[in-house]
Design a protein around this motif. Sequence first.
Motif, mmCIF file in Angstrom:
data_model
loop_
_atom_site.group_PDB
_atom_site.id
_atom_site.type_symbol
_atom_site.label_atom_id
_atom_site.label_comp_id
_atom_site.label_asym_id
_atom_site.label_seq_id
_atom_site.Cartn_x
_atom_site.Cartn_y
_atom_site.Cartn_z
ATOM 1 N N THR A 121 0.822 -1.215 0.000
ATOM 2 C CA THR A 121 0.000 0.000 0.000
ATOM 3 C C THR A 121 0.854 1.262 0.000
ATOM 4 O O THR A 121 0.393 2.331 0.367
ATOM 5 N N GLY A 122 2.100 1.142 -0.419
ATOM 6 C CA GLY A 122 3.013 2.277 -0.357
ATOM 7 C C GLY A 122 2.674 3.381 -1.346
ATOM 8 O O GLY A 122 2.063 3.153 -2.388
ATOM 9 N N PHE A 123 3.077 4.594 -1.001
ATOM 10 C CA PHE A 123 2.920 5.745 -1.886
ATOM 11 C C PHE A 123 3.976 6.777 -1.521
ATOM 12 O O PHE A 123 4.565 6.735 -0.436
ATOM 13 N N SER A 124 4.225 7.712 -2.446
ATOM 14 C CA SER A 124 5.235 8.740 -2.180
ATOM 15 C C SER A 124 4.951 9.989 -3.005
ATOM 16 O O SER A 124 4.347 9.914 -4.077
ATOM 17 N N TRP A 125 5.378 11.127 -2.501
ATOM 18 C CA TRP A 125 5.231 12.426 -3.162
ATOM 19 C C TRP A 125 3.771 12.695 -3.547
ATOM 20 O O TRP A 125 3.473 13.323 -4.554
ATOM 21 N N GLN A 126 2.870 12.211 -2.710
ATOM 22 C CA GLN A 126 1.439 12.227 -3.008
ATOM 23 C C GLN A 126 0.819 13.621 -2.865
ATOM 24 O O GLN A 126 1.380 14.506 -2.225
ATOM 25 N N LEU B 163 -9.290 6.168 2.659
ATOM 26 C CA LEU B 163 -8.382 7.247 2.285
ATOM 27 C C LEU B 163 -8.135 7.170 0.783
ATOM 28 O O LEU B 163 -7.812 6.101 0.254
ATOM 29 N N THR B 164 -8.327 8.284 0.075
ATOM 30 C CA THR B 164 -7.975 8.342 -1.342
ATOM 31 C C THR B 164 -6.879 9.376 -1.536
ATOM 32 O O THR B 164 -6.796 10.360 -0.794
ATOM 33 N N LEU B 165 -6.046 9.165 -2.555
ATOM 34 C CA LEU B 165 -4.949 10.099 -2.795
ATOM 35 C C LEU B 165 -4.416 9.933 -4.210
ATOM 36 O O LEU B 165 -4.605 8.898 -4.862
ATOM 37 N N PHE B 166 -3.757 10.977 -4.670
ATOM 38 C CA PHE B 166 -3.052 10.957 -5.947
ATOM 39 C C PHE B 166 -1.598 10.626 -5.642
ATOM 40 O O PHE B 166 -0.874 11.427 -5.054
ATOM 41 N N ASN B 167 -1.188 9.439 -6.027
ATOM 42 C CA ASN B 167 0.146 8.937 -5.705
ATOM 43 C C ASN B 167 1.114 9.279 -6.842
ATOM 44 O O ASN B 167 1.269 8.515 -7.794
ATOM 45 N N ASN B 168 1.782 10.429 -6.727
ATOM 46 C CA ASN B 168 2.731 10.823 -7.773
ATOM 47 C C ASN B 168 3.821 9.768 -7.969
ATOM 48 O O ASN B 168 4.186 9.431 -9.099
ATOM 49 N N ALA B 169 4.386 9.283 -6.851
ATOM 50 C CA ALA B 169 5.437 8.253 -6.872
ATOM 51 C C ALA B 169 6.705 8.711 -7.589
ATOM 52 O O ALA B 169 7.594 7.905 -7.856
ATOM 53 N N ASN B 170 6.791 9.992 -7.920
ATOM 54 C CA ASN B 170 7.947 10.561 -8.613
ATOM 55 C C ASN B 170 8.158 11.985 -8.126
ATOM 56 O O ASN B 170 7.223 12.642 -7.666
ATOM 57 N N ASN B 171 9.387 12.473 -8.260
ATOM 58 C CA ASN B 171 9.635 13.896 -8.068
ATOM 59 C C ASN B 171 10.610 14.364 -9.134
ATOM 60 O O ASN B 171 11.004 13.594 -10.013
ATOM 61 N N GLU B 172 11.002 15.627 -9.072
ATOM 62 C CA GLU B 172 11.845 16.184 -10.127
ATOM 63 C C GLU B 172 13.270 15.658 -10.083
ATOM 64 O O GLU B 172 14.040 15.852 -11.027
ATOM 65 N N ILE B 173 13.635 14.993 -9.003
ATOM 66 C CA ILE B 173 14.998 14.469 -8.861
ATOM 67 C C ILE B 173 15.035 12.963 -9.062
ATOM 68 O O ILE B 173 15.896 12.436 -9.769
ATOM 69 N N GLY C 62 -3.693 6.375 -8.833
ATOM 70 C CA GLY C 62 -4.689 6.857 -7.889
ATOM 71 C C GLY C 62 -4.981 5.740 -6.912
ATOM 72 O O GLY C 62 -5.291 4.620 -7.319
ATOM 73 N N LEU C 63 -4.873 6.016 -5.631
ATOM 74 C CA LEU C 63 -5.009 4.964 -4.623
ATOM 75 C C LEU C 63 -6.245 5.168 -3.758
ATOM 76 O O LEU C 63 -6.573 6.292 -3.366
ATOM 77 N N GLY C 64 -6.904 4.049 -3.452
ATOM 78 C CA GLY C 64 -7.942 4.006 -2.441
ATOM 79 C C GLY C 64 -7.523 3.005 -1.378
ATOM 80 O O GLY C 64 -7.227 1.846 -1.690
ATOM 81 N N LEU C 65 -7.462 3.433 -0.127
ATOM 82 C CA LEU C 65 -6.969 2.594 0.966
ATOM 83 C C LEU C 65 -8.026 2.484 2.056
ATOM 84 O O LEU C 65 -8.620 3.493 2.460
ATOM 85 N N ARG D 251 -8.039 0.153 -4.317
ATOM 86 C CA ARG D 251 -7.915 0.448 -5.740
ATOM 87 C C ARG D 251 -6.540 1.029 -6.027
ATOM 88 O O ARG D 251 -5.973 1.741 -5.194
ATOM 89 N N SER D 252 -6.039 0.717 -7.216
ATOM 90 C CA SER D 252 -4.829 1.356 -7.729
ATOM 91 C C SER D 252 -5.092 1.647 -9.197
ATOM 92 O O SER D 252 -5.101 0.739 -10.029
ATOM 93 N N LEU D 253 -5.340 2.912 -9.511
ATOM 94 C CA LEU D 253 -5.802 3.287 -10.841
ATOM 95 C C LEU D 253 -4.652 3.791 -11.708
ATOM 96 O O LEU D 253 -3.942 4.733 -11.343
#
Length: 236
Positions: free
Chosen positions: A23-28, A43-53, A61-64, A77-79
């Motif tokens: 259920t991991g996520f980052s830079w959300q 809990l719903t969130l937009f999981n960017n999983a990336n950054n500029e570096i 898109g995650l639903g937990l 959900r993982s969209l």
Amino acid sequence: MKSTSPTVRFSTHGGEFTQIGYTGFSWQHDMRVHNETEQSLVLTLFNNANNEIAAGPATTGLGLAIDLVNRTVTKLRSLFNPNNLIHSVSQGNYQLLSGTNGHVLMDYGSIAKVKEFDGDGNVVCSAQFGDHNAVASYRGYRCQWHAAPFWKPSLVVRRTDTGANVSMGWNGVTNYDNWAVYSVISEKSVEGRWIRTVSRTGFEITVTLTDVSSHYIQVVARQGETVLSKSEVVSF
């Protein structure tokens, strides 16, 4: 995360909850709480999983499901679109659409795209509105939209051997549903003779008239019987 009281209900740091599956996520972004009770919440969130570096896996898109009693987190959900993997390094959001059987709209922030997913995770709409990493959108939403432009409806009239072909449209408006077509006696007429009413069936509608008593036509855009706007009088 906090409730309306100062008491901390749960924390996303420190390993207090057990993951059931990954259920991991980052830079959300855009983390939202739904269906909250004393025992659980979603809990719903937009999981960017990336950054500029640092590059990471595809943005999702995650639903937990959060179990506050047993302290577990389960992925609901993982969209993402496997045929169009997106890596958004900033911004973005996850909009759960009410009354649509689990549809979700995702705006991809630094990537100039929006996608709508159905309840089974299939993409039902995808749109791009600029160059990636050049045009960005902090948030994107789907909502009811109404517009009533200040300009008048457009009208083109072409003479035929037996009358006229009348083409009418009103670019930008959302709420008219029919046209009333009138024959008028001059370009400055304020009254006319009603010829027919035509349902709005598309962006532009053309009707053929054979019962025209003058060489001037005007059309009126209406919602039901309510007049919204009139075209200019056009001669033919």
